[in-house]
Design a protein around this motif. Structure first.
Motif, mmCIF file in Angstrom:
data_model
loop_
_atom_site.group_PDB
_atom_site.id
_atom_site.type_symbol
_atom_site.label_atom_id
_atom_site.label_comp_id
_atom_site.label_asym_id
_atom_site.label_seq_id
_atom_site.Cartn_x
_atom_site.Cartn_y
_atom_site.Cartn_z
ATOM 1 N N MET A 1 9.045 -20.040 30.837
ATOM 2 C CA MET A 1 7.903 -20.870 31.541
ATOM 3 C C MET A 1 9.184 -21.245 32.291
ATOM 4 O O MET A 1 10.471 -21.925 31.675
ATOM 5 C CB MET A 1 7.363 -21.928 31.478
ATOM 6 N N GLN A 2 9.597 -21.282 33.270
ATOM 7 C CA GLN A 2 10.876 -21.222 34.589
ATOM 8 C C GLN A 2 10.319 -22.843 35.607
ATOM 9 O O GLN A 2 9.236 -22.564 36.608
ATOM 10 C CB GLN A 2 11.529 -20.075 35.152
ATOM 11 N N PHE A 3 11.097 -23.585 35.825
ATOM 12 C CA PHE A 3 10.648 -24.294 36.741
ATOM 13 C C PHE A 3 12.338 -24.293 37.472
ATOM 14 O O PHE A 3 13.304 -25.401 37.512
ATOM 15 C CB PHE A 3 10.353 -26.327 36.153
ATOM 16 N N THR A 4 12.102 -23.679 38.592
ATOM 17 C CA THR A 4 13.198 -23.549 39.321
ATOM 18 C C THR A 4 13.961 -24.800 40.085
ATOM 19 O O THR A 4 15.069 -24.666 40.583
ATOM 20 C CB THR A 4 12.833 -22.735 40.290
ATOM 21 N N ASP A 5 11.933 -25.532 40.513
ATOM 22 C CA ASP A 5 12.936 -26.520 41.216
ATOM 23 C C ASP A 5 13.375 -27.937 41.052
ATOM 24 O O ASP A 5 14.133 -28.740 40.995
ATOM 25 C CB ASP A 5 11.537 -27.583 41.691
ATOM 26 N N VAL A 6 13.233 -27.491 39.473
ATOM 27 C CA VAL A 6 14.371 -28.698 38.669
ATOM 28 C C VAL A 6 15.879 -28.038 37.477
ATOM 29 O O VAL A 6 16.032 -28.566 36.842
ATOM 30 C CB VAL A 6 13.442 -29.607 37.784
ATOM 31 N N GLY A 7 15.674 -26.863 37.886
ATOM 32 C CA GLY A 7 16.261 -25.449 37.109
ATOM 33 C C GLY A 7 16.176 -25.914 35.579
ATOM 34 O O GLY A 7 17.164 -25.486 34.573
ATOM 35 N N LEU A 8 15.467 -25.651 35.306
ATOM 36 C CA LEU A 8 14.921 -25.334 33.536
ATOM 37 C C LEU A 8 14.350 -24.465 33.169
ATOM 38 O O LEU A 8 13.094 -24.155 33.804
ATOM 39 C CB LEU A 8 14.514 -27.512 33.104
ATOM 40 N N THR A 9 14.221 -24.027 32.030
ATOM 41 C CA THR A 9 13.882 -23.380 31.300
ATOM 42 C C THR A 9 12.863 -23.662 30.112
ATOM 43 O O THR A 9 13.563 -24.144 29.298
ATOM 44 C CB THR A 9 13.818 -21.543 30.995
ATOM 45 N N VAL A 10 11.597 -23.422 29.982
ATOM 46 C CA VAL A 10 11.068 -23.801 28.346
ATOM 47 C C VAL A 10 10.588 -22.408 27.608
ATOM 48 O O VAL A 10 9.627 -21.513 28.457
ATOM 49 C CB VAL A 10 9.398 -24.900 28.674
ATOM 50 N N SER A 11 10.585 -22.609 26.651
ATOM 51 C CA SER A 11 10.202 -20.984 25.980
ATOM 52 C C SER A 11 10.039 -21.871 24.527
ATOM 53 O O SER A 11 10.802 -22.641 23.984
ATOM 54 C CB SER A 11 11.571 -20.199 25.817
ATOM 55 N N ILE A 12 9.391 -21.471 23.787
ATOM 56 C CA ILE A 12 8.239 -20.990 22.107
ATOM 57 C C ILE A 12 9.094 -20.703 21.487
ATOM 58 O O ILE A 12 9.686 -18.964 21.756
ATOM 59 C CB ILE A 12 7.391 -21.595 22.432
ATOM 60 N N THR A 13 9.309 -21.491 20.274
ATOM 61 C CA THR A 13 9.960 -19.938 19.295
ATOM 62 C C THR A 13 9.130 -19.829 17.993
ATOM 63 O O THR A 13 8.548 -19.237 17.268
ATOM 64 C CB THR A 13 11.371 -20.860 18.629
ATOM 65 N N ARG A 14 8.467 -21.390 18.111
ATOM 66 C CA ARG A 14 7.288 -21.110 16.729
ATOM 67 C C ARG A 14 6.183 -22.007 16.580
ATOM 68 O O ARG A 14 6.736 -23.439 17.356
ATOM 69 C CB ARG A 14 8.244 -20.863 15.581
ATOM 70 N N GLN A 15 4.969 -21.991 15.799
ATOM 71 C CA GLN A 15 4.477 -23.471 16.076
ATOM 72 C C GLN A 15 3.760 -23.239 14.638
ATOM 73 O O GLN A 15 3.638 -22.539 13.816
ATOM 74 C CB GLN A 15 3.294 -23.039 17.499
ATOM 75 N N GLN A 16 2.988 -24.655 14.099
ATOM 76 C CA GLN A 16 2.536 -24.681 13.140
ATOM 77 C C GLN A 16 1.467 -25.396 13.497
ATOM 78 O O GLN A 16 1.213 -26.329 14.441
ATOM 79 C CB GLN A 16 3.289 -25.927 12.285
ATOM 80 N N VAL A 17 0.579 -25.015 12.863
ATOM 81 C CA VAL A 17 -0.592 -25.204 13.689
ATOM 82 C C VAL A 17 -2.102 -25.800 11.798
ATOM 83 O O VAL A 17 -1.923 -25.656 11.018
ATOM 84 C CB VAL A 17 -1.904 -23.919 14.007
ATOM 85 N N TYR B 1 10.437 -30.757 19.498
ATOM 86 C CA TYR B 1 8.998 -31.229 19.567
ATOM 87 C C TYR B 1 8.065 -30.774 20.286
ATOM 88 O O TYR B 1 8.277 -31.931 21.379
ATOM 89 C CB TYR B 1 9.027 -32.279 18.078
ATOM 90 N N GLN B 2 6.833 -30.529 20.087
ATOM 91 C CA GLN B 2 5.911 -30.931 20.704
ATOM 92 C C GLN B 2 4.900 -30.963 19.752
ATOM 93 O O GLN B 2 4.402 -29.836 18.847
ATOM 94 C CB GLN B 2 5.381 -29.949 21.782
ATOM 95 N N THR C 1 -0.817 -29.913 16.207
ATOM 96 C CA THR C 1 -0.354 -28.162 16.393
ATOM 97 C C THR C 1 0.959 -28.475 16.494
ATOM 98 O O THR C 1 0.980 -29.418 17.838
ATOM 99 C CB THR C 1 -1.165 -27.195 17.148
ATOM 100 N N VAL C 2 2.190 -27.996 15.685
ATOM 101 C CA VAL C 2 3.759 -28.209 16.686
ATOM 102 C C VAL C 2 4.046 -27.497 16.493
ATOM 103 O O VAL C 2 3.757 -26.389 16.459
ATOM 104 C CB VAL C 2 4.269 -28.886 15.105
ATOM 105 N N ARG C 3 4.687 -27.402 17.899
ATOM 106 C CA ARG C 3 5.164 -26.372 19.097
ATOM 107 C C ARG C 3 6.949 -27.128 18.750
ATOM 108 O O ARG C 3 7.046 -28.050 18.573
ATOM 109 C CB ARG C 3 4.742 -26.088 19.878
ATOM 110 N N TYR C 4 7.763 -25.428 18.564
ATOM 111 C CA TYR C 4 8.901 -26.042 18.088
ATOM 112 C C TYR C 4 9.592 -25.682 19.997
ATOM 113 O O TYR C 4 9.610 -24.016 19.859
ATOM 114 C CB TYR C 4 9.658 -25.354 17.323
#
Length: 443
Positions: A132-148, A171-172, A153-156
């Motif tokens: 997910m790209q947030f162009t208004d702040v110049g940041l991109t978020v990607s998920i590598t894996r998750q534990q359910v 971490y999320q 749920t723990v997302r990395y």
């Protein structure tokens, strides 16, 4: 702590204790003028939940430094938390900007995206390999894996600065079993989640404060911060009072802990955590295998949120800003295969910082996402069908009521004519007799 809970239970005193807290904090002379500025009103999810001026988190980059988030400090526990509202569509970029600028190592999410058919939070994080790209702040978020897990749920995640290419591993921790305006099913399940967060090290002072949010960032978020802080006091053998601790925390953000039920749960969780510290082997682990099915963040919870604000007793009124269509580009979360990581210790910091983890992709994700999308579509179709049925029943009932009213009106008209009929007949006969009499007399 057990005796305190038992005493308040015996006196049915939770409502009274909660009212005392509300009345005390209503007397706090703390301003929140920045949140009420015209240019900032659209950045608030709720009109009556505003960060205080003295403790609000400020965005460093950009022309406007406002975000609905507050820095909570508990010096005696050496804890700091950033409590924020669930991001709106147009503030999701500001949310990630806060995570980046405050050097936070974790996001702690305590709500689902949709609860009881109401949007509680924007879909601000990716659910599959598409970043997910947030162009208004110049940041991109990607998920590598998750534990359910059954309750969370723990997302990395990787948070990347677009102009420099710098990446931070985040971490999320997403607690999916906490009903809105309510409490978790048991203190043990919640403490399992809290221990998972603590074991990762994201609450320690050597990293930035974690960003904790629910929908408004005061009810469930306040409960999490209060329980964690009090357990630190117990662990370090520091005298404390739960009520006074909450009153101090409410000086940083209004309305923390919204109901007497949440207040009681906080006491219960603190008591349960204290017992676990005294007898670590006496508590059964509530952890479950990561092979379990993921708990969807889109399922409805049991109640609505918000019935308390920190500086008054009025109900919180929703803002309409986040009612735009969020279904576009939204996908259901996929469960990754972690069998090959079965020997990894949950929450281990080096797990998410390892370069080899940054590009883990599971080929089963696509099929699982499609299956979850089909389930969501079926649920939507069922909901639409129920709405149509309800609408048809309402229309049929309305028509039936109108028919009854029409018949009653016709009946009333008929009754009116019948009541006057003898007089009409008598008058006609009398007129006829008079006419005949006059005719015969003058003839």
């Amino acid at each position: 702590m057990d005796s305190v809970v038992a005493d308040i239970d015996e006196r049915n005193g939770w409502d009274r204790l909660f009212r005392e807290i509300k009345l005390t904090t209503a007397g706090y002379d703390l301003s929140y003028k920045t949140a009420r500025l015209p240019e900032n009103r659209t950045r608030n999810r709720y009109r009556d939940v505003s960060p205080f001026d003295h403790s609000r988190v400020k965005l460093i980059e950009g022309e406007n430094d406002y975000i609905n988030a507050s820095l909570i400090e508990v010096p005696d526990a050496n804890r700091k938390y950033i409590l924020a509202q669930g991001p709106l569509n147009h503030t999701a970029g500001h949310f990630w900007q806060t995570v980046w600028e405050q050097n936070s190592a974790a996001v702690i999410m305590l709500n689902r995206i949709i609860e009881k058919g109401t949007i509680k939070c924007s879909q601000y994080f990716p659910l599959d390999e598409d970043p997910m790209q947030f162009t208004d702040v110049g940041l991109t978020v990607s998920i590598t894996r998750q534990q359910v897990n059954p309750n969370y749920t723990v997302r990395y995640l990787n948070l990347q600065k677009d102009d420099t290419g710098e990446i931070k591993a985040i971490y999320q921790f997403h607690y999916t079993a906490w009903p809105d305006f309510g409490v978790p099913e048991s203190p043990a399940a919640f403490l399992d989640f809290l221990n998972c967060v603590k074991d990762s090290g994201v609450l320690e002072p050597n990293v930035g404060p974690p960003v904790i949010h629910c929908s408004a960032g005061i009810g469930r978020s306040g409960t999490f911060a209060l329980v964690d802080s009090c357990l630190v006091f117990i662990e370090r053998d520091i005298p404390f009072d739960v009520k006074e601790t909450l009153l101090e925390m409410r000086k940083y953000r209004m309305g923390l802990i919204q109901t007497a039920q949440q207040l009681r749960f906080s006491y219960l969780a603190i008591a349960e955590g204290a017992r676990a510290m005294r007898d670590p082997g006496g508590q059964e682990s509530t952890e479950s295998s990561t092979e379990s099915e993921p708990e969807s963040p889109y399922e409805s919870s049991d109640d609505e949120e918000h019935n308390d604000t920190g500086n008054g007793d009025g109900d919180v009124e929703k803002e309409p800003e986040d009612q735009v269509d969020q279904d576009k580009n939204r996908k259901r979360p996929a469960e990754n295969d972690f069998e090959k990581h079965g020997d990894e210790k949950r929450g281990k910091q080096e797990d998410i910082e390892s370069p080899t983890d940054n590009h883990i992709r599971n080929t089963t994700n696509v099929a699982q996402v499609e299956e979850l999308q089909r389930v969501e579509e079926a649920n939507n179709n069922a909901a639409n069908l129920r709405k149509r049925n309800i609408s048809e029943r309402k229309e049929a009932l309305s028509n039936h009521v109108n028919d009854i009213k029409k018949k009653m009106q016709e009946s009333e008209k008929g009754n009116t004519y019948s009541s006057w009929l003898p007089y009409i007949v008598g008058g006609t006969v009398l007129l006829t007799v008079c006419t005949v009499t006059f005719y015969a007399f003058y003839r």
